[in-house]
Design a protein around this motif. Structure first.
Motif, PDB file in Angstrom:
ATOM      1  N   MET A  58     -26.450  22.775 -21.337  1.00 35.07           N
ATOM      2  CA  MET A  58     -27.136  22.707 -22.617  1.00 35.07           C
ATOM      3  C   MET A  58     -28.436  23.492 -22.585  1.00 35.07           C
ATOM      4  SD  MET A  58     -29.048  19.570 -24.519  1.00 35.07           S
ATOM      5  CE  MET A  58     -30.660  20.209 -24.063  1.00 35.07           C
ATOM      6  N   LEU A  59     -29.196  23.340 -21.486  1.00 34.34           N
ATOM      7  CA  LEU A  59     -30.467  24.050 -21.364  1.00 34.34           C
ATOM      8  C   LEU A  59     -30.248  25.561 -21.301  1.00 34.34           C
ATOM      9  CD1 LEU A  59     -32.436  21.757 -18.878  1.00 34.34           C
ATOM     10  CD2 LEU A  59     -32.502  21.773 -21.377  1.00 34.34           C
ATOM     11  N   ARG A  60     -29.168  25.985 -20.671  1.00 32.34           N
ATOM     12  CA  ARG A  60     -28.825  27.408 -20.641  1.00 32.34           C
ATOM     13  C   ARG A  60     -28.654  27.930 -22.065  1.00 32.34           C
ATOM     14  NH1 ARG A  60     -29.140  31.644 -17.445  1.00 32.34           N
ATOM     15  NH2 ARG A  60     -28.198  30.548 -15.682  1.00 32.34           N
ATOM     16  N   THR A 106     -39.475  31.949 -16.660  1.00 32.37           N
ATOM     17  CA  THR A 106     -39.256  31.554 -15.264  1.00 32.37           C
ATOM     18  C   THR A 106     -37.800  31.177 -15.027  1.00 32.37           C
ATOM     19  OG1 THR A 106     -41.538  30.756 -15.057  1.00 32.37           O
ATOM     20  CG2 THR A 106     -39.939  29.935 -13.447  1.00 32.37           C
ATOM     21  N   ILE A 107     -37.222  30.424 -15.948  1.00 34.03           N
ATOM     22  CA  ILE A 107     -35.847  29.938 -15.772  1.00 34.03           C
ATOM     23  C   ILE A 107     -34.859  31.086 -15.622  1.00 34.03           C
ATOM     24  CG2 ILE A 107     -33.950  28.767 -16.980  1.00 34.03           C
ATOM     25  CD1 ILE A 107     -36.023  26.732 -17.968  1.00 34.03           C
ATOM     26  N   VAL A 108     -35.024  32.152 -16.391  1.00 34.88           N
ATOM     27  CA  VAL A 108     -34.051  33.246 -16.308  1.00 34.88           C
ATOM     28  C   VAL A 108     -34.116  33.979 -14.969  1.00 34.88           C
ATOM     29  CG1 VAL A 108     -33.961  33.572 -18.808  1.00 34.88           C
ATOM     30  CG2 VAL A 108     -35.625  34.880 -17.466  1.00 34.88           C
ATOM     31  N   ASP A 128     -28.189  26.279 -13.476  1.00 34.64           N
ATOM     32  CA  ASP A 128     -26.890  26.038 -14.088  1.00 34.64           C
ATOM     33  C   ASP A 128     -25.722  26.441 -13.183  1.00 34.64           C
ATOM     34  OD1 ASP A 128     -25.180  25.114 -16.103  1.00 34.64           O
ATOM     35  OD2 ASP A 128     -25.042  27.094 -17.037  1.00 34.64           O
ATOM     36  N   LYS A 129     -26.010  26.614 -11.883  1.00 39.38           N
ATOM     37  CA  LYS A 129     -24.941  27.021 -10.966  1.00 39.38           C
ATOM     38  C   LYS A 129     -24.922  26.183  -9.689  1.00 39.38           C
ATOM     39  CE  LYS A 129     -24.903  31.856 -12.496  1.00 39.38           C
ATOM     40  NZ  LYS A 129     -25.181  33.260 -12.095  1.00 39.38           N
ATOM     41  N   LEU A 130     -26.056  26.181  -8.965  1.00 44.88           N
ATOM     42  CA  LEU A 130     -26.091  25.560  -7.639  1.00 44.88           C
ATOM     43  C   LEU A 130     -27.268  24.600  -7.513  1.00 44.88           C
ATOM     44  CD1 LEU A 130     -25.440  28.788  -5.520  1.00 44.88           C
ATOM     45  CD2 LEU A 130     -23.786  26.959  -5.964  1.00 44.88           C
ATOM     46  N   ALA A 131     -27.106  23.585  -6.655  1.00 47.83           N
ATOM     47  CA  ALA A 131     -28.182  22.634  -6.357  1.00 47.83           C
ATOM     48  C   ALA A 131     -28.066  22.195  -4.907  1.00 47.83           C
ATOM     49  CB  ALA A 131     -28.106  21.423  -7.282  1.00 47.83           C
ATOM     50  N   LEU A 132     -29.160  21.705  -4.351  1.00 50.93           N
ATOM     51  CA  LEU A 132     -29.136  21.143  -3.004  1.00 50.93           C
ATOM     52  C   LEU A 132     -28.689  19.683  -3.076  1.00 50.93           C
ATOM     53  CD1 LEU A 132     -32.513  22.549  -1.587  1.00 50.93           C
ATOM     54  CD2 LEU A 132     -30.209  23.467  -1.262  1.00 50.93           C
ATOM     55  N   LEU A 150     -23.460  22.903  -8.976  1.00 50.79           N
ATOM     56  CA  LEU A 150     -24.238  21.929  -9.731  1.00 50.79           C
ATOM     57  C   LEU A 150     -23.336  20.978 -10.506  1.00 50.79           C
ATOM     58  CD1 LEU A 150     -26.995  20.916 -10.683  1.00 50.79           C
ATOM     59  CD2 LEU A 150     -26.885  22.590 -12.528  1.00 50.79           C
ATOM     60  N   HIS A 151     -22.271  21.488 -11.070  1.00 51.33           N
ATOM     61  CA  HIS A 151     -21.393  20.656 -11.888  1.00 51.33           C
ATOM     62  C   HIS A 151     -20.392  19.959 -10.972  1.00 51.33           C
ATOM     63  CE1 HIS A 151     -23.468  22.757 -14.956  1.00 51.33           C
ATOM     64  NE2 HIS A 151     -22.979  23.910 -14.556  1.00 51.33           N
TER      65      HIS A 151
END
Length: 270
Positions: free
Chosen positions: A187-189, A242-244, A250-254, A263-264
């Motif tokens: 959504m934020l994307r 900054t986000i871009v 919207d792809k990866l997380a630790l 991430l999903h």
């Protein structure tokens, strides 16, 4: 250094299925909208929660009961005690004089409730679009409608406008807007892409697995090719520019072990 303080539960009310409003008496430094606290019920881990309000020594939290710790928080009775550490992080530029639109997805409403209320106290108007998958509880709707200029959106059209929060908000966002957003990263994307396309300023509150809350451990690091950010200390609020630059967005997380995962379907619920 921000130390833990003892909070006392004054209210724990289910406002929609699995979503609770907690009121906790706890003396804190006045938080900015968008900041968070680390909350810890007895015997369980410390977790980050966005601040949904603070006034007169009373902290408000909106909590979804999705994991062991959040379920324990939501089961607490009036008079129960817990540890609270905060406020932490970087909040929204909530005093912007631009025409403001706040876009929330699900429990991403929490920091935006505080933002809208804080702006209202300063005589600043904000249009809030709160999006959900389907009908939510009447107490939650009343909580949102008490803020003033609010549009409820549901993806199945069961209540309010039909569609997701971004599609409903899109007609309200122009080059002169200041947009604040919080919710799932897909959504934020969409929010960031929309704002970039029309030239609107935008700030988003991100969620990652947060451990220390003060930028030391790196558990919440979100990386890009040119810049990396610690969500707990450099954020959780970031502007669109900054986000871009953050390629992990919207792809990866630790995960809890520090390994990058999609991430999903990634980080476990707390």
């Amino acid at each position: 250094m921000v130390l833990k303080k003892v909070g006392r539960v004054e209210e724990a009310t289910e406002v929609s299925s699995g979503i609770y409003l907690l009121r906790i008496s706890c003396p804190l430094k006045e938080p900015y909208p968008g900041q968070f606290v680390m909350a810890q019920p007895p015997g369980l881990e410390e977790i980050p929660l966005s601040i949904a309000g603070y006034s007169g020594g009373e902290l408000k939290l909106i909590v979804a009961a999705v994991g062991e710790t959040t379920r324990a928080l939501c089961r607490m009775d009036v008079g129960d005690r817990l540890w609270v550490r905060g406020p932490l992080g970087r909040g929204f530029s909530y005093m912007s004089r631009k025409t403001a639109v706040a876009v929330a997805g699900g429990v991403g409403i929490a920091p935006l409730i505080y933002l809208v209320d804080a702006r209202k106290r300063e005589g600043l108007k904000t249009k809030l679009v709160a999006g959900f998958k389907s009908r939510v509880g009447g107490k939650l709707i009343q909580l949102l409608e008490d803020l003033g200029d609010v549009v409820i959106a549901t993806e199945d059209g069961s209540i309010g406008a039909k569609g997701d929060a971004v599609s409903v908000a899109s007609s309200m966002i122009t080059r002169s807007s200041m947009v604040f957003a919080c919710g799932p990263e897909p959504m934020l994307r969409k929010v960031v892409d929309l704002c970039m396309s029309v030239g609107a300023a935008v700030e988003c509150s991100l969620e990652r697995y947060i451990k220390c809350g003060v930028g030391i451990c790196g558990a919440c690091l979100i990386e890009g090719e040119e810049v990396s950010m610690r969500v707990c200390a450099d954020g959780p609020v970031f502007d669109g520019e900054t986000i871009v630059k953050l390629s992990d967005f919207d792809k990866l997380a630790l995960d809890r072990s520090g390994c990058k995962v999609p991430l999903h379907g990634g980080c476990p619920s707390r």
